[in-house]
Write a protein that holds these residues in place. Structure first.
Motif, PDB file in Angstrom:
ATOM      1  N   CYS A 147       0.834  -1.197   0.000  1.00 17.96           N
ATOM      2  CA  CYS A 147       0.000   0.000   0.000  1.00 17.96           C
ATOM      3  C   CYS A 147       0.873   1.253   0.000  1.00 17.96           C
ATOM      4  O   CYS A 147       1.894   1.295   0.693  1.00 17.96           O
ATOM      5  N   ASN A 149      -0.357   4.250   0.875  1.00 22.65           N
ATOM      6  CA  ASN A 149      -0.834   5.187   1.904  1.00 22.65           C
ATOM      7  C   ASN A 149      -0.044   4.965   3.190  1.00 22.65           C
ATOM      8  O   ASN A 149       0.623   3.949   3.357  1.00 22.65           O
ATOM      9  N   ARG A 150      -0.154   5.916   4.095  1.00 16.74           N
ATOM     10  CA  ARG A 150       0.548   5.795   5.373  1.00 16.74           C
ATOM     11  C   ARG A 150      -0.388   6.206   6.507  1.00 16.74           C
ATOM     12  O   ARG A 150      -0.121   7.159   7.240  1.00 16.74           O
ATOM     13  N   CYS A 151      -1.492   5.482   6.647  1.00 18.78           N
ATOM     14  CA  CYS A 151      -2.446   5.798   7.708  1.00 18.78           C
ATOM     15  C   CYS A 151      -1.749   5.573   9.055  1.00 18.78           C
ATOM     16  O   CYS A 151      -1.047   4.565   9.221  1.00 18.78           O
ATOM     17  N   PHE A 153      -2.611   4.692  11.975  1.00 19.64           N
ATOM     18  CA  PHE A 153      -2.952   3.575  12.873  1.00 19.64           C
ATOM     19  C   PHE A 153      -2.524   2.230  12.301  1.00 19.64           C
ATOM     20  O   PHE A 153      -2.740   1.187  12.914  1.00 19.64           O
ATOM     21  N   CYS A 154      -1.899   2.242  11.121  1.00 24.46           N
ATOM     22  CA  CYS A 154      -1.706   0.992  10.380  1.00 24.46           C
ATOM     23  C   CYS A 154      -0.227   0.677  10.183  1.00 24.46           C
ATOM     24  O   CYS A 154       0.567   1.558   9.867  1.00 24.46           O
ATOM     25  N   ILE A 156       0.614  -1.964   8.107  1.00 19.99           N
ATOM     26  CA  ILE A 156       0.697  -2.850   6.938  1.00 19.99           C
ATOM     27  C   ILE A 156       1.794  -2.413   5.942  1.00 19.99           C
ATOM     28  O   ILE A 156       2.586  -3.246   5.501  1.00 19.99           O
ATOM     29  N   PRO A 157       1.883  -1.102   5.597  1.00 17.88           N
ATOM     30  CA  PRO A 157       2.947  -0.738   4.636  1.00 17.88           C
ATOM     31  C   PRO A 157       4.341  -1.085   5.145  1.00 17.88           C
ATOM     32  O   PRO A 157       5.231  -1.433   4.352  1.00 17.88           O
ATOM     33  N   GLN A 191      -5.066  -4.025  -0.554  1.00 15.96           N
ATOM     34  CA  GLN A 191      -5.115  -3.039   0.540  1.00 15.96           C
ATOM     35  C   GLN A 191      -5.836  -1.781   0.074  1.00 15.96           C
ATOM     36  O   GLN A 191      -6.416  -1.052   0.859  1.00 15.96           O
ATOM     37  N   TYR A 236     -11.354   2.978  -2.299  1.00 15.27           N
ATOM     38  CA  TYR A 236     -11.328   4.328  -1.711  1.00 15.27           C
ATOM     39  C   TYR A 236     -12.109   5.265  -2.600  1.00 15.27           C
ATOM     40  O   TYR A 236     -12.161   5.068  -3.812  1.00 15.27           O
ATOM     41  N   ARG A 274      -5.708  10.033   6.457  1.00 16.61           N
ATOM     42  CA  ARG A 274      -6.535   9.412   5.422  1.00 16.61           C
ATOM     43  C   ARG A 274      -6.722  10.405   4.287  1.00 16.61           C
ATOM     44  O   ARG A 274      -6.958  11.588   4.533  1.00 16.61           O
TER      45      ARG A 274
HETATM   46  S1  SF4 Z   1      -5.134   1.341   6.521  1.00 16.38           S
HETATM   47 FE1  SF4 Z   1      -5.209   0.506   4.480  1.00 16.38          FE
HETATM   48  S2  SF4 Z   1      -4.875   2.304   3.182  1.00 16.38           S
HETATM   49 FE2  SF4 Z   1      -4.143   2.871   5.212  1.00 16.38          FE
HETATM   50  S3  SF4 Z   1      -1.961   2.359   5.203  1.00 16.38           S
HETATM   51 FE3  SF4 Z   1      -3.067   0.601   6.060  1.00 16.38          FE
HETATM   52  S4  SF4 Z   1      -3.336  -0.742   4.296  1.00 16.38           S
HETATM   53 FE4  SF4 Z   1      -2.868   1.287   3.491  1.00 16.38          FE
END
Ligand code: SF4
Length: 442
Positions: A147, A149-151, A153-154, A156-157, A191, A236, A274
């Motif tokens: 992904c 994005n760089r949210c 709270f996340c 995953i990246p 994602q 999105y 976001r």
């Molecule tokens: S919440 Fe989703 S869109 Fe935001 S960084 Fe995590 S994987 Fe990416």
């Protein structure tokens, strides 16, 4: 008798990393039933994995491509020199396809295109639709990894890295195989589904007799031709989603969007990093509903994010009502290890988080009830998920219900109904997220 398996020759040049790439390509092709040949004559097609580190390595790679063309004729080029496609094509115009380093999927996709493997159930270890953990009639279709994005709270990246989109033809081939293997519903996941192809600049790849761009709309349009239900997850609200809603209105893909909005207050969305402006999102949702009145929107939200005030929370409740979010999941904010949001000021007291969660659920339950009431008396298409022992009835899902996360419609029937059968149901009643229906004779 089984036909002879298609045979590949692989020429591997360059450093140990390139060698590992070659091994991965070979492993994948062998697992699909391709044979390997150590000679040009014995191969139906040759993959040349090139090196482009130094000028001398480039020259060696170009020579190897020339030799493979002269000796075999059908050549796919991959590896570091693949970044300089024009150089390769200038020297060797007969090359079938050129892909870059670490593009395993693209190489394998090119092999599928130029040397299709015919599935033979008598000898193939892997069934045509691959091994799956889902029931036979629906399957998840992953279109990208990572992904951009760089949210806050996340994490995953940081685990999965930036967006890496699969070539369109690789996704379509997998989807077609799944449908051939009996899948009736494809659940598109990633994602950030609407960002599909951004990383590869929407690169085209050959599918059947045409070129297809790795672009959200183009992929959805092609998936819509396969004769299965196509359901989109993790989309999105970017402007280009509008045209995909058009495909929903035409009945090509399901009128269903799973959009993880997460919040509605501009200040919370900013702290979450976001990419959205809530006013425009509301306008966009209204415009989508005009294009496709049957559209179902599912979303997920977080309550108690650091800095969330009572006003922010009220904004969120207003949003789910005004936007008429059909299905809303809610999570209490968690301080995930490694997430930047841990360091934000204004962490919300846990009692307030719990209270907001309960209030969200109350509003959500009221909305779900209203929606269910509006369904009573309607006739809708629904897919059978099989017999439910507990309910002692067949469990169905309408187009508005994704498996695992949305509701179910129970049907009592003396006739046996096969898993994956798509029938017309009249909705008779229900409660919460569960409806009761009856099969309508055509
Ligand atoms: S919440 Fe989703 S869109 Fe935001 S960084 Fe995590 S994987 Fe990416």
């Amino acid at each position: 008798m089984s036909a002879k398996a298609p045979t590949i020759g692989v020429v591997s040049l360059g450093c140990p990393k390139a060698l590992v790439d070659s091994e991965r390509i070979i492993t994948r092709l062998r697992s699909e039933g391709y044979q390997l040949s150590g000679s040009y004559e014995g191969a139906d097609l040759v993959v040349v994995n090139t090196c482009g580190f130094l000028d001398s390595a480039k020259a060696e790679s170009l020579d190897a491509i020339g030799e493979a063309i002269a000796e075999n004729g059908k050549v796919i080029v991959t590896g570091c020199l693949g970044k300089e496609e024009s150089l390769i094509r200038e020297a060797h115009p007969k090359v079938l396809e050129v892909t870059g380093p670490h593009q395993y999927e693209a190489v394998v996709g090119a092999v599928h295109t130029h040397l299709p493997q015919v599935h033979d159930p008598k000898i193939d270890l892997v069934p045509e639709g691959g091994f799956r953990l889902t029931p036979r009639h629906y399957a998840y279709l992953k279109i990208s990894e990572g992904c951009n994005n760089r949210c806050t709270f996340c994490i995953i990246p940081s685990i999965r890295g930036d967006l890496v989109s699969r070539p369109a033809n690789a996704v379509l081939k997998e989807a077609e195989s799944l449908v051939k293997a009996g899948v009736k519903e494809l659940l598109v996941i990633s994602q950030d589904t609407s960002a599909y192809g951004v990383d590869v600049k929407y690169a085209e790849s050959k599918w059947k007799d045409r070129m297809v761009r790795a672009k959200f709309y183009d992929l959805c349009k092609e998936l819509g031709e396969l004769g299965a239900w196509v359901r989109l997850h993790y989309v999105y609200p970017y402007p280009h989603v509008d045209e995909v809603v058009g495909l929903m209105a035409e009945g090509k893909i399901l009128p269903y969007l799973d959009i993880p909005f997460q919040h509605a207050s501009p200040s919370v969305l900013k702290a979450m990093r976001r990419p959205a402006n809530q006013d425009k999102v509301l306008d966009r949702i209204k415009a989508w509903r005009k294009i496709c009145p049957d559209l179902t929107i599912r979303s997920s939200f977080i309550v108690g994010f650091p800095g969330e005030t009572e006003d922010d929370f009220e904004t969120l409740l207003d949003f789910i009502e005004e936007a008429e979010i059909d299905r809303a999941g809610v999570f209490k904010y968690e301080n995930v290890e490694g997430a930047p949001s841990r360091d934000l000021p204004g962490h919300v007291d846990q009692d307030d988080v719990n209270d907001r969660y309960d209030r969200f659920m109350e509003v959500q339950t009221t909305l779900a009830h209203q929606r269910l009431q509006s369904m009573i008396g309607k006739t809708v298409d629904a897919i059978c998920d099989g017999w439910d022992e507990d309910a002692e009835a067949y469990a169905f899902r309408t187009k508005a219900d994704a498996p695992e996360i949305d509701g179910v419609t129970y049907v009592d029937s003396d006739d046996e109904i096969a898993e994956g059968a798509i029938l017309k149901l009249e909705i008779l009643g229900g409660e919460g997220h569960e409806m009761v229906g009856a099969v309508v004779d055509d």
